[in-house]
Design an enzyme around this catalytic site. Structure first.
Site, short mmCIF file in Angstrom:
data_model
loop_
_atom_site.label_atom_id
_atom_site.label_comp_id
_atom_site.label_asym_id
_atom_site.label_seq_id
_atom_site.Cartn_x
_atom_site.Cartn_y
_atom_site.Cartn_z
N ASN A 7 45.77 15.76 78.24
CA ASN A 7 45.67 16.34 76.90
C ASN A 7 44.43 15.71 76.25
O ASN A 7 44.47 14.60 75.76
CB ASN A 7 46.94 16.02 76.10
CG ASN A 7 46.92 16.68 74.73
OD1 ASN A 7 45.90 17.24 74.31
ND2 ASN A 7 48.02 16.60 74.02
N ARG A 64 46.29 20.72 78.98
CA ARG A 64 46.70 21.41 77.75
C ARG A 64 45.44 22.01 77.14
O ARG A 64 44.47 21.29 76.88
CB ARG A 64 47.34 20.42 76.79
CG ARG A 64 47.66 21.07 75.48
CD ARG A 64 48.06 20.08 74.44
NE ARG A 64 48.38 20.81 73.21
CZ ARG A 64 48.24 20.30 72.01
NH1 ARG A 64 47.78 19.07 71.86
NH2 ARG A 64 48.53 21.01 70.96
N HIS A 153 51.57 25.14 69.34
CA HIS A 153 52.73 24.35 69.79
C HIS A 153 53.60 25.16 70.76
O HIS A 153 54.79 24.86 70.92
CB HIS A 153 53.65 23.94 68.62
CG HIS A 153 53.08 22.91 67.69
ND1 HIS A 153 53.32 22.91 66.33
CD2 HIS A 153 52.28 21.83 67.91
CE1 HIS A 153 52.71 21.90 65.76
NE2 HIS A 153 52.05 21.23 66.69
N ARG A 214 47.87 19.04 56.33
CA ARG A 214 47.49 20.47 56.18
C ARG A 214 48.36 21.11 55.11
O ARG A 214 49.55 20.84 55.02
CB ARG A 214 47.66 21.22 57.49
CG ARG A 214 46.78 20.74 58.61
CD ARG A 214 46.93 21.67 59.82
NE ARG A 214 46.29 21.14 60.99
CZ ARG A 214 46.90 20.93 62.16
NH1 ARG A 214 48.18 21.24 62.32
NH2 ARG A 214 46.23 20.44 63.18
N GLU A 337 56.01 18.30 76.20
CA GLU A 337 55.02 19.33 76.54
C GLU A 337 54.38 19.06 77.90
O GLU A 337 54.09 19.99 78.65
CB GLU A 337 53.93 19.36 75.45
CG GLU A 337 54.42 19.96 74.16
CD GLU A 337 53.65 19.48 72.93
OE1 GLU A 337 53.79 18.29 72.56
OE2 GLU A 337 52.93 20.28 72.33
#
Ligand code: ADP
Length: 353
Positions: A7, A64, A153, A214, A337
């Site tokens: 990742n 990823r 996601h 955010r 993940e």
């Protein structure tokens, strides 16, 4: 088979090495501060070299990749053509894809002849119906520039939805699941019969829930209003929305939920307000997705906040299903993940043999 999952972010590379198909984790780690002033790790190539010094026998690599646009609905074996297409996706994902690509190119050089697979965060959401992904903008912007909801996601939402099915011993085809990935970035997905049918993040990861830094959903007219009023450049505005807003911006304290929780408990009013806003927005999305699927059988919480912060989960759940005769099951499922990417990479290799 030893499968290395990479990742690659703008200044870090996280990795996990699995023994597949046993799904046994052999090792994991992170190289940070890549390319930063004073750092020993000058670039992703040297970062990856440090990782490869610690491990051996890599037989397959899974990457990823954040944005696959409409091009990538499934994992793919990486070749020059795929690299070219991921580069093209950088135009709509300038914050993420370039870093992912750097990791891929470094692996290509350092592990010649080893197959590499790309798994996209957006891919799981490619099943959204057009009425959920088209914005109320002139249609031309979708046709010409690919402006639409993509969602992110995806690998995490897919993983926990599958786990929910396994835990409840029910086929996904019979379940309506709402998955809440609540970390620094936060998103909610409606998974009907195993397919993502709506998700809260949008063209970028900025849309939807209030997150660590955010803003999530706001009146879009605010963007031009603030830019005019404060004389901000697009770059400054982007920074304000992505890095200075959300829990951090509202509270003026931190983007870290643990710190906010502590501050709220000790009476800080803005920390309390930030938490209330965070929770209220999650409730609204759960309500919307319950309506979108005409029901909800399972509500799943995952990621840093979702897995660890019971008080947040409890507050989200207060009253939301009061109107339903059969209450949904609420599950906490740790996301993984990297394992999902390893499974997908193995599956792809099997199919292409
Ligand atoms: P990222 O999106 O960067 O992967 P994480 O999934 O690690 O983020 O989530 C980060 C958030 O989760 C932070 O707000 C943090 O406070 C919260 N969190 C992480 N670990 C814990 C923990 N053990 N207990 C409580 N909160 C946690």
């Amino acid at each position: 088979m030893k499968v290395l999952i990479i990742n690659s972010g703008s200044s870090s590379i996280k990795y996990k090495l699995f023994d597949m198909p046993k799904e046994a984790l052999i090792s994991k780690g992170i190289i940070e501060h890549i390319g930063e002033k004073g750092s020993k790790v000058i670039n992703h190539h040297s970062g990856l070299e440090m990782i490869l010094d610690k491990i051996d026998g890599v037989e397959l690599v899974g990457h990823r990749v954040v944005h696959g646009a409409e091009e990538f609905r499934r994992p793919v074996l990486i070749d020059d053509n795929v690299i070219h297409k991921i580069k093209q996706c950088c135009a709509i994902a300038p914050l993420h894809n370039p870093a992912n690509l750097t990791g891929i190119l470094a692996c290509k050089k350092l592990l010649p002849g080893i197959k590499q697979v790309a798994v996209f965060d957006t891919a799981f959401h490619q099943t959204l119906p057009a009425y959920a992904y088209i914005y109320g903008l002139p249609y031309y912007y979708y046709q010409k520039f690919g402006i639409r909801k993509y969602g992110f996601h995806g690998t995490s939402h897919e993983y926990v939805a599958h786990e929910a099915g396994r835990i409840l011993k029910k086929p996904l085809s019979r379940l309506k699941i709402i998955t809440c990935h609540l970390g620094n970035g936060c998103s909610i997905t409606a998974v009907n019969k195993g397919k993502s049918v709506d998700t809260s993040m949008g063209f970028t990861p900025l849309e939807g829930l209030v997150m660590g830094t955010r803003c999530g959903d706001i009146d879009p007219a605010l963007v031009t209003h603030i830019m005019h009023q404060q004389q901000l450049t697009p770059g400054q505005m982007e920074k304000l929305l992505n890095k200075e807003s959300g829990l951090k911006g509202i509270s003026g304290i931190s983007n870290d939920m643990r710190m906010l929780d502590a501050a709220a408990r000790s009476g800080n009013k803005r920390a309390r307000l930030a938490l209330d806003i965070f929770i209220y927005r999650i409730k609204k999305y759960i309500g919307a997705y319950t309506a979108a699927m005409a029901g909800c059988d399972v509500l799943v919480f995952t990621a840093g906040i979702g897995e660890n912060q019971k008080n947040i989960r409890d507050k989200v759940c207060v009253g939301i299903f009061a109107h339903l005769k059969i209450k949904p099951r609420v599950l906490v499922i740790p996301t993984n993940e990297e394992l999902m990417i390893a499974r997908k990479a193995m599956q792809l290799i099997k199919e292409t043999r």
